[in-house]
Every structure is written in structure tokens, then in C-alpha cells.
Design an enzyme around this catalytic site. Structure first.
Site, PDB file in Angstrom:
ATOM      1  N   LYS A  57       0.831  -1.209   0.000  1.00  0.00           N
ATOM      2  CA  LYS A  57       0.000   0.000   0.000  1.00  0.00           C
ATOM      3  C   LYS A  57       0.869   1.265   0.000  1.00  0.00           C
ATOM      4  O   LYS A  57       0.576   2.239  -0.699  1.00  0.00           O
ATOM      5  CB  LYS A  57      -0.944  -0.028   1.203  1.00  0.00           C
ATOM      6  N   GLN A  80      -5.041  -1.817   9.348  1.00  0.00           N
ATOM      7  CA  GLN A  80      -4.792  -3.138   8.781  1.00  0.00           C
ATOM      8  C   GLN A  80      -5.396  -4.223   9.671  1.00  0.00           C
ATOM      9  O   GLN A  80      -5.138  -4.276  10.874  1.00  0.00           O
ATOM     10  CB  GLN A  80      -3.285  -3.362   8.616  1.00  0.00           C
ATOM     11  N   ASP A 117     -11.407   2.073   3.272  1.00  0.00           N
ATOM     12  CA  ASP A 117     -11.632   0.627   3.150  1.00  0.00           C
ATOM     13  C   ASP A 117     -13.087   0.308   2.819  1.00  0.00           C
ATOM     14  O   ASP A 117     -13.393  -0.795   2.360  1.00  0.00           O
ATOM     15  CB  ASP A 117     -11.259  -0.089   4.454  1.00  0.00           C
TER      16      ASP A 117
END
Length: 281
Positions: A53, A97, A120
Site C-alpha cells: 500500500k 490493517q 476501506d
């Protein structure tokens, strides 16, 4: 011969488009988009994902802030950091995460993120917006699959689509996105009776079941499009998906490989969401 839906090529196209968009924003507005990435603990897979990322951000021109917290971080400490980032106008996207250590409630963490920074697409407000057809951030893997289909010239409207798997991250939002594209959608799962009969009706079959090589040609209609979301190691330690690729590919019209199919699209769509978060303001 089945069309190979190449996620590496398509994700690269999307990243290039985003890179140009970010450069234009910097040129005209003089401002920078910023993503904050939080990792708790040192899970090896999570470390790889976070690194990928960061690389994607650097390529596109998005600034990234990395918060690498120890395994023993408390829920209160993590929530405090999220609230600080929510209040920071220079941060446009926040990504925590997953998975998180056992002492931290993932749902509480997801709810704490400002929906305007929920790149997300996991927040209840984001999911609710998707359910009722309003704009909002969409979970990256399902959004990436829609792009794979569209950019490969595969018509979705009017098609019979079956999604195998009902997770909150892939299965459910995938079904909603296919509905948004005017498909007729069935969601199959562990309690579905006669799964082969159900999947055998699919013009487009999306498999996110989490079992290596579960889907063989007996589950697939000839000429179907097959999208494989799974990623595993087989008995020879080679990467494989939920679909038995060698068995299924000869009867498909199009199929995603593993690796190199759906996987690259997830990060590409995360970058897309980051750019959207920075552009909305």
C-alpha cells in the site's frame, strides 16, 4: 480458449489514471492527498500488505503516514490515535490493517473511523449507503471486480450472477454492486442446498469461499465468466485460488488467474478511494 482477465494490467491502468489525477490536483490546488496506515503488531502477511500500500501511494503521488504499533497496544490507545487522525485535516484517508490482536474489537475500531475517511469502505455508514444506492466508499475487492469485468468488455446488466460466499468484506458488497449494475444475483454459502445446481446457472460466477480449489468444472456452466477471489498455498506450496483453474479454464469464456487476477485490484481501488476522499473536500 478462455479470456484471461489480467488484474495486473488493469490495475496498472487505474493507477496511471489516478497518478495523472493527483498530479493535476497538485498543479492546480497545490495540495497533497494523505493516507494514514495503522498496523498493530507484526503479522508477516499484514506487513507485506502494508508495504504494498505504501508503494502504491508513492507511485501515485499520495503521501502516506505509517503507524506501526506494538502487539500489546490497547483498544483505547488505538481509538485515541484514530480520533486524532479524524481531526487532522491534512489526513484524507485512514486505514487500519486487519486482523487486529485479540484484545481489540475490530467493529469498534471500524466504527471509530470518520466515514469521510473510511477508504476501506467498512464503516456502517459506507455499507448502508451501498445498500440504498447512495454514494459512498465501497469495499475495495468487490469494487475491483466490477472494474475487472467492465474493463474486460464483459456485460453485467441482465446476466445471472452467483456469488459464493457471504462475508461482509467481499460476498455481501459484491452482491450489492452486481445488483447496482442490473444483474440478477444469487448469494450462495455453506448452508446452500445443491450448490452445483446453483452455481451452474451463473453467467458470472464470483467465488470467495476460502477453500482451495473447491470449485471444479462440475460447478461451472460452459461459457461462464469465473472470478476467483481466493488465495492459498497448494500441496506444492504454489499459490492457488478457490477455483481449480486448470480444470475450469477450458470451459470458461473468461477467468481470473491466481495470482494476478483480483489481488492487484484491491490496492488499486484503495488508491481510488483515497483520491476520492481527497477530492471531495
Amino acid at each position: 480458449m478462455a479470456q484471461i482477465i489480467d488484474g495486473k494490467i488493469i490495475s496498472a491502468q487505474i493507477k496511471e489514471e489516478l497518478k495523472q489525477k493527483v498530479a493535476e490536483r497538485k498543479r492546480t490546488q497545490g495540495t497533497e492527498i494523505c493516507l494514514a496506515v495503522i498496523q498493530v503488531g507484526s503479522d508477516p502477511a499484514s506487513t507485506v500488505y502494508v508495504g504494498n500500500k505504501k508503494k502504491a501511494c508513492a507511485y501515485i503521488g499520495i503521501a502516506s503516514l505509517a503507524y506501526e504499533l506494538p502487539e500489546e497496544t490497547t483498544q483505547e490507545e488505538l481509538l485515541e490515535l484514530i480520533h486524532e487522525l479524524n481531526d487532522n485535516d491534512k489526513v484524507h484517508g485512514i486505514l487500519v490493517q486487519l486482523p487486529l490482536p485479540g484484545q481489540i474489537n475490530e467493529n469498534a475500531v471500524i466504527r471509530a473511523i470518520d466515514p469521510k475517511k473510511d477508504v476501506d469502505g467498512f464503516h456502517l455508514q459506507s455499507v448502508g449507503a451501498l445498500c440504498i444506492g447512495q454514494s459512498g466508499f465501497v469495499s475495495c475487492t468487490p469494487a475491483g471486480i466490477i472494474q475487472l469485468l467492465k474493463r474486460s468488455g464483459i456485460e453485467i446488466a441482465g446476466k445471472e450472477c452467483v456469488v459464493v460466499g457471504r462475508s461482509n468484506i467481499v460476498g455481501k458488497p459484491m452482491a450489492l454492486l452486481l445488483l447496482r449494475e442490473n444483474a440478477t444475483v444469487t448469494v450462495a454459502h455453506s448452508k446452500t442446498k445443491d450448490l452445483r445446481e446453483v452455481t451452474g446457472r451463473a453467467d458470472i460466477l464470483v467465488v470467495a469461499v476460502g477453500r482451495p480449489k473447491m470449485i471444479t468444472r462440475e460447478y461451472v456452466k460452459e461459457g461462464a465468466v469465473v472470478i476467483d477471489v481466493g488465495i492459498h498455498r497448494d500441496e506444492n506450496n504454489k499459490l492457488c485460488g478457490d477455483v481449480d483453474y486448470d480444470d475450469v479454464a477450458p470451459i470458461c469464456s473468461a477467468i481470473t488467474p491466481v495470482p494476478g487476477g483480483v489481488g492487484p485490484m484491491t490496492i488499486a481501488m484503495l488508491m481510488h478511494n483515497c483520491v476520492e476522499a481527497g477530492t471531495v473536500r
